[in-house]
Scaffold this motif. Sequence first.
Motif, PDB file in Angstrom:
ATOM      1  N   GLN A  65      -0.672  -6.852   2.652  1.00 34.18           N
ATOM      2  CA  GLN A  65      -0.529  -6.667   1.136  1.00 34.18           C
ATOM      3  C   GLN A  65       0.259  -7.735   0.465  1.00 34.18           C
ATOM      4  O   GLN A  65       1.256  -8.304   1.172  1.00 34.18           O
ATOM      5  N   ASP A  66      -0.345  -8.384  -0.451  1.00 34.87           N
ATOM      6  CA  ASP A  66       0.573  -9.385  -1.150  1.00 34.87           C
ATOM      7  C   ASP A  66       1.959  -9.021  -1.786  1.00 34.87           C
ATOM      8  O   ASP A  66       3.008  -9.799  -1.683  1.00 34.87           O
ATOM      9  N   ALA A  67       2.094  -7.820  -1.856  1.00 40.55           N
ATOM     10  CA  ALA A  67       3.621  -7.253  -2.593  1.00 40.55           C
ATOM     11  C   ALA A  67       4.357  -6.853  -1.518  1.00 40.55           C
ATOM     12  O   ALA A  67       5.488  -6.538  -1.771  1.00 40.55           O
ATOM     13  N   TRP A  86       2.380  -0.891  -0.659  1.00 41.61           N
ATOM     14  CA  TRP A  86       2.491  -0.824  -2.019  1.00 41.61           C
ATOM     15  C   TRP A  86       1.453  -0.016  -2.640  1.00 41.61           C
ATOM     16  O   TRP A  86       0.233  -0.076  -2.187  1.00 41.61           O
ATOM     17  N   LYS A  88      -0.009   1.980  -6.386  1.00 40.59           N
ATOM     18  CA  LYS A  88       0.278   2.470  -7.704  1.00 40.59           C
ATOM     19  C   LYS A  88      -0.536   3.522  -8.312  1.00 40.59           C
ATOM     20  O   LYS A  88      -1.435   4.059  -7.598  1.00 40.59           O
ATOM     21  N   LYS A 108      -8.044  -5.784  -1.548  1.00 41.42           N
ATOM     22  CA  LYS A 108      -7.495  -6.262  -2.900  1.00 41.42           C
ATOM     23  C   LYS A 108      -8.320  -5.694  -4.175  1.00 41.42           C
ATOM     24  O   LYS A 108      -7.716  -6.026  -5.516  1.00 41.42           O
ATOM     25  N   LYS A 109      -9.282  -5.227  -3.995  1.00 43.27           N
ATOM     26  CA  LYS A 109     -10.280  -4.774  -5.079  1.00 43.27           C
ATOM     27  C   LYS A 109     -10.227  -3.391  -5.180  1.00 43.27           C
ATOM     28  O   LYS A 109     -10.739  -2.821  -5.872  1.00 43.27           O
ATOM     29  N   GLY A 114      -4.556  -2.442  -4.934  1.00 41.09           N
ATOM     30  CA  GLY A 114      -5.243  -3.897  -5.080  1.00 41.09           C
ATOM     31  C   GLY A 114      -4.827  -4.359  -6.599  1.00 41.09           C
ATOM     32  O   GLY A 114      -4.179  -3.641  -7.246  1.00 41.09           O
ATOM     33  N   ASN A 115      -5.302  -5.412  -6.638  1.00 42.48           N
ATOM     34  CA  ASN A 115      -5.035  -6.002  -8.276  1.00 42.48           C
ATOM     35  C   ASN A 115      -6.266  -5.877  -9.024  1.00 42.48           C
ATOM     36  O   ASN A 115      -7.095  -6.665  -9.412  1.00 42.48           O
ATOM     37  N   SER A 117      -7.355  -3.015 -12.393  1.00 42.46           N
ATOM     38  CA  SER A 117      -6.946  -2.119 -13.536  1.00 42.46           C
ATOM     39  C   SER A 117      -8.176  -1.350 -14.082  1.00 42.46           C
ATOM     40  O   SER A 117      -9.215  -1.955 -14.371  1.00 42.46           O
TER      41      SER A 117
END
Length: 209
Positions: A65-67, A86, A88, A108-109, A114-115, A117
Amino acid sequence: STRKISTPFTTTNHTIAISTQHHHFRPPRRLYSTLIKAAKSTFKMARLAREYKECDQNEKSYQSQDAIFVARKRNVNAKKVKPMRWVKNVGLGIKTPDAAIEGNYVDKKCPFTGNVSIRGKIIKGLVISTKMKRTIVVRRDYLHYIPKYKRYEKRHKNIHAHCSPCFPVKEGDIVTIGQCRPLAKTVKFNVVAHEAQRESTGKKKFRMF
């Protein structure tokens, strides 16, 4: 004279009435603290994983994960430890699945890890194909009104949606998809909820949810 204004932390039940006589008006700190607590109470955070687990390595490149910084120094005696995964909260009353919190996948999707919304339309439909990688085809049936004959006709649309690995989706299941940014040429929706198949029905049978 008074007027109502909204702040970044204002909810539907909290509105501030201030006087317009003073140009430089600053609400007290107690008022801001109550608004922040009210805003936080409306959004419940998801449960975070306590222990770090190696992510699933199914690709050529290393998946992480990027975070999350995997090689950071961890203090065992620290009272507050930052989680190693991570996750959310999507919002809109959507529950975060346990597989997204406790799982080891990297997507990531994914709307939960992922990023991406979720905003716009929320649609419920029937899964008719799961042959693609992390992408499913959802059939949505609806009625179209014809003014000339004052009747309704049956119509349907096939929607491509991204499916996160946290949902064990099969053909015939009922899913709830939410609109997001374009993820591919034909993919603009993401799966946010899943219901297992109850009855074995045909793919082309008309069903409205």
